[in-house]
Design a protein around this motif. Sequence first.
Motif, PDB file in Angstrom:
ATOM      1  N   PRO A   1     148.528 -20.659 124.766  1.00  0.00           N
ATOM      2  CA  PRO A   1     148.787 -21.622 123.691  1.00  0.00           C
ATOM      3  C   PRO A   1     148.105 -22.951 123.968  1.00  0.00           C
ATOM      4  N   MET A   2     147.642 -23.602 122.900  1.00  0.00           N
ATOM      5  CA  MET A   2     146.941 -24.895 123.060  1.00  0.00           C
ATOM      6  C   MET A   2     147.284 -25.826 121.896  1.00  0.00           C
ATOM      7  N   THR A   3     147.514 -27.095 122.249  1.00  0.00           N
ATOM      8  CA  THR A   3     147.607 -28.128 121.210  1.00  0.00           C
ATOM      9  C   THR A   3     146.507 -29.171 121.385  1.00  0.00           C
ATOM     10  N   GLY A   4     145.608 -28.919 122.299  1.00  0.00           N
ATOM     11  CA  GLY A   4     144.478 -29.814 122.483  1.00  0.00           C
ATOM     12  C   GLY A   4     143.405 -29.506 121.450  1.00  0.00           C
ATOM     13  N   TYR A   5     143.525 -30.140 120.287  1.00  0.00           N
ATOM     14  CA  TYR A   5     142.566 -29.916 119.199  1.00  0.00           C
ATOM     15  C   TYR A   5     142.687 -31.043 118.187  1.00  0.00           C
TER      16      TYR A   5
ATOM     17  N   VAL B   1     147.266 -23.426 118.635  1.00  0.00           N
ATOM     18  CA  VAL B   1     146.282 -22.336 118.595  1.00  0.00           C
ATOM     19  C   VAL B   1     146.567 -21.486 119.827  1.00  0.00           C
ATOM     20  N   VAL B   2     146.580 -20.158 119.654  1.00  0.00           N
ATOM     21  CA  VAL B   2     146.950 -19.286 120.771  1.00  0.00           C
ATOM     22  C   VAL B   2     145.841 -18.263 121.029  1.00  0.00           C
ATOM     23  N   ASN B   3     145.259 -18.337 122.216  1.00  0.00           N
ATOM     24  CA  ASN B   3     144.347 -17.273 122.656  1.00  0.00           C
ATOM     25  C   ASN B   3     145.183 -16.087 123.106  1.00  0.00           C
ATOM     26  N   ILE B   4     144.716 -14.880 122.779  1.00  0.00           N
ATOM     27  CA  ILE B   4     145.501 -13.674 123.076  1.00  0.00           C
ATOM     28  C   ILE B   4     144.579 -12.603 123.643  1.00  0.00           C
ATOM     29  N   GLY B   5     145.021 -11.949 124.721  1.00  0.00           N
ATOM     30  CA  GLY B   5     144.246 -10.837 125.271  1.00  0.00           C
ATOM     31  C   GLY B   5     144.771 -10.431 126.626  1.00  0.00           C
TER      32      GLY B   5
END
Length: 196
Positions: A146-150, A169-173
């Motif tokens: 998860p990221m809020t750096g944007y 925003v969430v990277n998934i894998g």
Amino acid sequence: MSLVLDPAAQDLLFREARTANTFTDEPVTDEQVQAIYDLVKYGPTAFNQTPLRVVLVRSAEARERLVTHMAEGNQAKTAAAPLVAILAADNEFHEELPSLLPHFPQAKDLFFSERPARESAASLNAALQAAYFIVGVRAAGLAAGPMTGYDAAGIQKEFLDDDHTPLMVVNIGKPGEDAWFPRSPRLSFEDVVTTV
Ligand SMILES: Cc1cc2nc3c(=O)[nH]c(=O)nc-3n(C[C@H](O)[C@H](O)[C@H](O)COP(=O)(O)O)c2cc1C
């Protein structure tokens, strides 16, 4: 001894689950995302308002657009993750409320006729659902980043609309090589819990 959840599941969801910063190439399928959603949709929200909305960023062109709005330190991993999801709060969730809360349809007009009340409720309850979503990703044997750096305004303009506020925003894998930063300490029970 106090937890009834199988210890392996406790590890999968919490103790061994980490925030991933690199990923393998293994794709994350729509079926996996649907299974995750169909599990975590049961997590509770106030008035069952379920204001979380999810945009799956799948095309290369959309991914490129998204990366430009990420903070520099988040760009490479957002570009490389097998799947990226934008989690957003729907500030107009009240339109669905009568069908989501059939035993109390008046709640829509009683509590949510004003936009500021909806924004505040959507922000809290969609954040709760985002947390359920992250745990659901782990339940699928995947790792979330998860990221809020944007640039939130940029993401809202590019992928959402005035009624939808980006939450994270969430990277998934599947985690790749050197996927983790060192595990940081957590506050203890005594630090956090008081009893009155
Ligand atoms: C809402 C939220 C926003 C975050 N934003 C970022 C971010 O912008 N960039 C980043 O590298 N990590 C970000 N993180 C990752 C956290 O730093 C990480 O989840 C936390 O330190 C726990 O790490 P662990 O799961 O490996 O123990 C974010 C996490 C959350 C839940």
